[in-house]
Design a protein around this motif. Structure first.
Motif, PDB file in Angstrom:
ATOM      1  N   UNK B  90       0.769  -1.706   0.134  1.00 38.80           N
ATOM      2  CA  UNK B  90      -0.445  -0.197  -0.110  1.00 38.80           C
ATOM      3  C   UNK B  90       0.669   1.376   0.180  1.00 38.80           C
ATOM      4  N   UNK B 103      -3.536  13.740   7.434  1.00 39.44           N
ATOM      5  CA  UNK B 103      -4.070  12.706   7.334  1.00 39.44           C
ATOM      6  C   UNK B 103      -3.449  12.031   6.193  1.00 39.44           C
ATOM      7  N   UNK B 104      -3.276  10.781   6.012  1.00 43.70           N
ATOM      8  CA  UNK B 104      -2.811   9.551   5.063  1.00 43.70           C
ATOM      9  C   UNK B 104      -3.936   9.365   4.000  1.00 43.70           C
ATOM     10  N   UNK B 106      -5.138   6.268   1.410  1.00 44.53           N
ATOM     11  CA  UNK B 106      -4.534   5.370   0.970  1.00 44.53           C
ATOM     12  C   UNK B 106      -4.806   4.871  -0.707  1.00 44.53           C
ATOM     13  N   UNK B 107      -4.294   4.109  -1.269  1.00 45.58           N
ATOM     14  CA  UNK B 107      -4.153   3.441  -2.438  1.00 45.58           C
ATOM     15  C   UNK B 107      -4.682   2.220  -2.812  1.00 45.58           C
ATOM     16  N   UNK B 108      -4.569   1.907  -3.721  1.00 44.40           N
ATOM     17  CA  UNK B 108      -6.155   0.476  -3.795  1.00 44.40           C
ATOM     18  C   UNK B 108      -4.790  -0.432  -3.600  1.00 44.40           C
ATOM     19  N   UNK B 109      -3.951  -0.721  -3.638  1.00 43.32           N
ATOM     20  CA  UNK B 109      -2.504  -1.712  -3.567  1.00 43.32           C
ATOM     21  C   UNK B 109      -2.592  -2.299  -4.391  1.00 43.32           C
TER      22      UNK B 109
END
Lengths: 118, 115
Positions: B90, B103-104, B106-109
């Motif tokens: 991720x 805030x971080x 996230x991508x879909x991985x």
């Protein structure tokens, strides 16, 4: 080292009922944030709710609320009126300053698999 | 405003090979963090890049390396792949203001399988 512990690997709840997921953490930092993330089978990590350690008032986002006990280092998530779409892995996380860096990283627990049954 | 994207979605490699994973940060973000999520575990912090420099590293060996480009997109490179490197990778982007409130996102991985 900072740690986040989720002691419930799996939980289940009936649709429309209320469920509480537990989390404890350990940190040496004075100011930090705590988070609950949801990760459905699609794998996308979705932020559910966040709490700043300096704020005494518990955060609430619609059906989701937290019980933040700073002295006990406890941060539980309550889901009211559970819906089938709430079925997912839930991760508790805390911010920690990067060692050797100027920003922050996240430390995650191992997660709780929540299943909402019809 | 576009979100965080990652490529490829899935990848299969054999032990000993090298792999490169890619991440495009959200518009306006200059910081990218990489996490490894083994099956049934929570994500573990690998390292973070801030303005093209490594800015903090977790407990991962040197064969895990990265880059960040002037447009703040990032690559994760893993050399000499081992079976235990099989995981979901991720990436997350953030403003990088140095404030704990950043805030971080996230991508879909990328799902990496090492055979």
């Amino acid at each position: 080292a900072q740690t986040v512990t989720q002691s419930q690997p799996e939980m289940s709840v009936q649709e429309a009922e209320t469920v509480t997921l537990s989390c404890t953490y350990d940190t040496s930092e004075n100011n930090y944030y705590l988070f609950w993330y949801k990760q459905p089978p699609s794998r996308q990590m979705i932020l559910v709710i966040r709490q700043e350690a300096y704020k005494q008032q518990n955060a609430t986002e619609n059906r989701f609320s937290v019980n933040f006990q700073k002295a006990a280092k406890s941060f539980s998530l309550k889901i009211s009126d559970s819906q089938l779409g709430d079925t997912a892995m839930y991760f508790c996380a805390s911010t920690n300053r990067n060692s050797g860096g100027s920003n922050y990283k996240l430390t995650f627990g191992k997660g709780t698999l929540l299943t909402v049954n019809p | 405003e576009t979100g965080v994207t990652q490529s490829p979605t899935h990848l299969i490699k054999t032990r000993g090979q090298q792999v490169t994973l890619r991440c495009s940060s959200q518009s306006g973000h200059n910081t990218v963090s990489w996490y490894q999520q083994a099956l049934g575990q929570g994500p573990q912090f690998i390292f973070q890049y801030y303005r093209e420099e490594e800015n903090g590293r977790g407990n991962f060996p040197p064969r895990f390396s990265g880059l960040q480009f002037p447009n703040y997109s990032s690559e994760l490179n893993v050399n000499a792949l081992e079976l235990d490197d099989s995981a979901l990778y991720l990436c997350a982007s953030s403003l990088g203001s140095g404030r704990v409130r950043d805030e971080q996102f996230f991508g879909p991985g990328t799902r990496l399988t090492v055979l």
